[in-house]
Design a protein around this motif. Structure first.
Motif, short mmCIF file in Angstrom:
data_model
loop_
_atom_site.label_atom_id
_atom_site.label_comp_id
_atom_site.label_asym_id
_atom_site.label_seq_id
_atom_site.Cartn_x
_atom_site.Cartn_y
_atom_site.Cartn_z
N ASN A 191 -5.10 -10.79 8.31
CA ASN A 191 -3.97 -10.82 7.38
C ASN A 191 -3.37 -9.31 7.52
O ASN A 191 -2.06 -9.12 7.51
N SER A 192 -4.17 -8.22 7.20
CA SER A 192 -3.66 -6.90 7.44
C SER A 192 -2.95 -6.74 8.75
O SER A 192 -1.81 -6.38 8.95
N PHE A 193 -3.41 -7.39 9.91
CA PHE A 193 -2.48 -7.28 11.36
C PHE A 193 -1.48 -8.07 11.24
O PHE A 193 -0.36 -7.51 11.80
N HIS A 194 -1.48 -9.07 10.86
CA HIS A 194 -0.09 -9.94 10.58
C HIS A 194 1.02 -9.23 9.74
O HIS A 194 1.86 -9.20 10.23
N ILE A 195 0.41 -8.35 8.77
CA ILE A 195 1.56 -7.79 7.69
C ILE A 195 2.16 -6.37 8.87
O ILE A 195 3.40 -5.97 8.68
N LEU A 196 1.16 -5.78 9.54
CA LEU A 196 1.71 -4.62 10.33
C LEU A 196 2.38 -4.93 11.44
O LEU A 196 3.49 -4.21 11.71
N ASN A 197 2.22 -6.26 11.94
CA ASN A 197 3.00 -6.79 12.97
C ASN A 197 4.60 -7.02 12.36
O ASN A 197 5.55 -6.89 12.86
N LYS A 198 4.47 -7.54 11.20
CA LYS A 198 5.61 -8.13 10.45
C LYS A 198 6.56 -6.58 10.11
O LYS A 198 7.83 -6.69 10.33
N ILE A 199 5.90 -5.68 9.82
CA ILE A 199 6.58 -4.46 9.62
C ILE A 199 7.28 -3.77 10.76
O ILE A 199 8.24 -3.27 10.50
N ASN A 200 6.72 -3.96 11.71
CA ASN A 200 7.20 -3.39 13.06
C ASN A 200 8.65 -4.47 13.66
O ASN A 200 9.03 -4.01 14.66
N GLU A 201 8.83 -5.43 13.01
CA GLU A 201 9.79 -6.25 13.36
C GLU A 201 11.04 -5.69 12.84
O GLU A 201 11.22 -5.37 11.88
N PRO A 202 12.17 -5.36 13.93
CA PRO A 202 13.17 -4.81 13.68
C PRO A 202 14.04 -5.18 12.11
O PRO A 202 14.60 -4.41 11.47
N GLU A 203 14.15 -6.23 11.88
CA GLU A 203 14.72 -7.03 10.69
C GLU A 203 13.82 -7.05 9.59
O GLU A 203 14.35 -7.53 8.64
N ALA A 204 12.77 -6.50 9.63
CA ALA A 204 11.81 -6.48 8.30
C ALA A 204 12.35 -5.96 7.20
O ALA A 204 13.09 -4.67 7.21
N HIS A 205 12.32 -6.26 6.10
CA HIS A 205 12.90 -5.68 4.75
C HIS A 205 11.78 -5.49 4.04
O HIS A 205 10.70 -6.10 3.86
N ALA A 231 5.31 0.62 -5.17
CA ALA A 231 4.72 1.24 -4.11
C ALA A 231 5.63 1.55 -2.78
O ALA A 231 5.68 2.32 -2.10
N VAL A 232 6.12 0.29 -2.52
CA VAL A 232 6.53 -0.01 -1.16
C VAL A 232 8.17 0.83 -1.19
O VAL A 232 8.29 1.58 -0.17
N VAL A 233 8.49 0.63 -2.42
CA VAL A 233 10.11 1.28 -2.68
C VAL A 233 9.79 2.69 -2.68
O VAL A 233 10.59 3.70 -2.18
N LEU A 234 8.82 3.26 -3.57
CA LEU A 234 8.64 4.76 -3.53
C LEU A 234 8.06 5.40 -2.37
O LEU A 234 8.61 6.48 -1.97
N LEU A 235 7.06 4.95 -1.89
CA LEU A 235 6.33 5.38 -0.76
C LEU A 235 7.00 5.27 0.71
O LEU A 235 6.69 6.02 1.57
N GLY A 236 7.68 4.16 0.93
CA GLY A 236 8.26 3.70 1.94
C GLY A 236 7.46 3.02 3.01
O GLY A 236 6.16 3.03 2.83
N ILE A 237 8.08 2.62 3.89
CA ILE A 237 7.30 1.43 4.71
C ILE A 237 6.31 2.02 5.36
O ILE A 237 5.20 1.41 5.83
N ASN A 238 6.52 3.40 6.13
CA ASN A 238 5.56 4.20 6.92
C ASN A 238 4.39 4.35 6.27
O ASN A 238 3.06 4.37 6.80
N ARG A 239 4.48 4.82 5.01
CA ARG A 239 3.16 5.08 4.12
C ARG A 239 2.31 3.93 3.69
O ARG A 239 1.24 3.81 3.87
N ILE A 240 2.99 2.88 3.56
CA ILE A 240 2.47 1.47 3.33
C ILE A 240 1.65 1.17 4.53
O ILE A 240 0.52 0.58 4.31
N GLN A 241 2.13 1.33 5.71
CA GLN A 241 1.44 0.97 6.71
C GLN A 241 0.12 1.73 6.89
O GLN A 241 -0.95 1.01 7.41
#
Length: 281
Positions: free
Chosen positions: A20-34, A73-83
């Motif tokens: 599941n973590s790997f799935h989310i990491l892949n989703k983060i790397n999708e260009p259209e990810a929000h 957490a996602v909004v304040l820290l940003g997607i790179n930090r969440i990754q």
């Protein structure tokens, strides 16, 4: 079967990176990810959500403000930090175990991994250099090979230490000569098993040999090399091999390091690591 073949075989026995973590990491790397879509994906996994919230509330990430929801957490820290926190939450359970082969007590490898990651960012700030965001992630992963050698194989480090001290060679060179492989290569092979990208794998492979890192990965490798050694110099994650590493002179020159920068980083590093570890313990 020789040592090297046996060790490479053991790599395949290490638990897989959480699906599941790997799935989310892949989703983060999708260009259209929000960011909110990412938050919703993470929230489907209560354990991962709890781990990210726990880690994100360390003073290093959140400062004085408490983060109470995953979306915050996602909004304040940003997607790179969440990754980065997703990767941390996946590897920390493995790294929590004592590494008998390296004489590291429970939790000490985590202190070294997070210390190296934080030291990379502190170095970048002091040098006023914008470092690639994945530098922190490489710091988290750089010694993951020790988990395989120290826990899954429980290497007998005595002949390695003996060779290193008697012949005045580095610990990783002694590892290679005794085992046919060192912890850097083991870590890189494990990360390839986990399908991690080259920009993470290559700096892990060369973090004790930055001069031979591919040019496109050398900056990250230099940072991780120096940051890891700074941690070892102040006793963070220094087991039986801790005093047997030295800074690569070319890395020092390439980063334009001086004692003022090193002393400033070290003065901040211990506090930041201790603050982070409170969120894990």
């Amino acid at each position: 079967m020789d040592n090297r073949e046996n060790i490479i075989k053991k790599i395949k026995e290490v638990p897989a990176f959480p699906t599941n973590s790997f799935h989310i990491l892949n989703k983060i790397n999708e260009p259209e990810a929000h960011v909110l879509d990412i938050a919703r994906e993470i929230e489907k996994d209560p354990v991962l959500t709890a781990n990210i919230l726990k880690l994100s509330n360390s003073a290093y990430f959140a400062g004085p403000k408490a983060i109470s929801t995953l979306r915050e957490a996602v909004v304040l820290l940003g997607i790179n930090r969440i990754q980065q926190l997703i990767i941390a939450s996946a590897i920390f359970p493995l790294a929590l175990k004592p590494l008998r082969g390296y004489d590291l007590p429970s939790g000490e490898l985590i202190r070294h991994l997070i210390g190296t990651a934080i030291a990379c960012e502190l170095l970048g700030k002091e040098l006023k250099q914008e470092i690639p965001s994945h530098t922190f992630t490489v710091g988290l992963l750089h010694d993951i090979g020790k988990i395989v050698l120290g826990t899954f194989i429980e290497i007998d480090a005595e002949p390695i230490i003996k060779k290193a001290y008697e012949e005045k060679i580095s610990f990783e060179r002694a590892e290679r000569e005794i085992l046919g492989i060192d912890h850097s290569e083991v870590g890189a092979l494990l990360m390839k098993e986990w399908h991690f990208p080259d920009n993470l794998v290559e700096p892990v492979l060369y973090h004790h040999d930055p001069d031979n890192a591919p040019q496109e990965h050398r900056l990250v490798t230099d940072y991780v090399h120096i940051a890891s050694n700074l941690c070892l110099e102040c006793g963070i994650g220094s087991g039986i091999d801790g005093l047997n590493y030295s800074n690569n002179a070319n890395s020092v020159d390439r980063l334009n390091l001086d004692m003022r920068v090193i002393e400033t980083v070290l003065s901040k590093l211990i506090w930041e690591i201790n603050s982070f570890m409170k969120q894990i313990n």
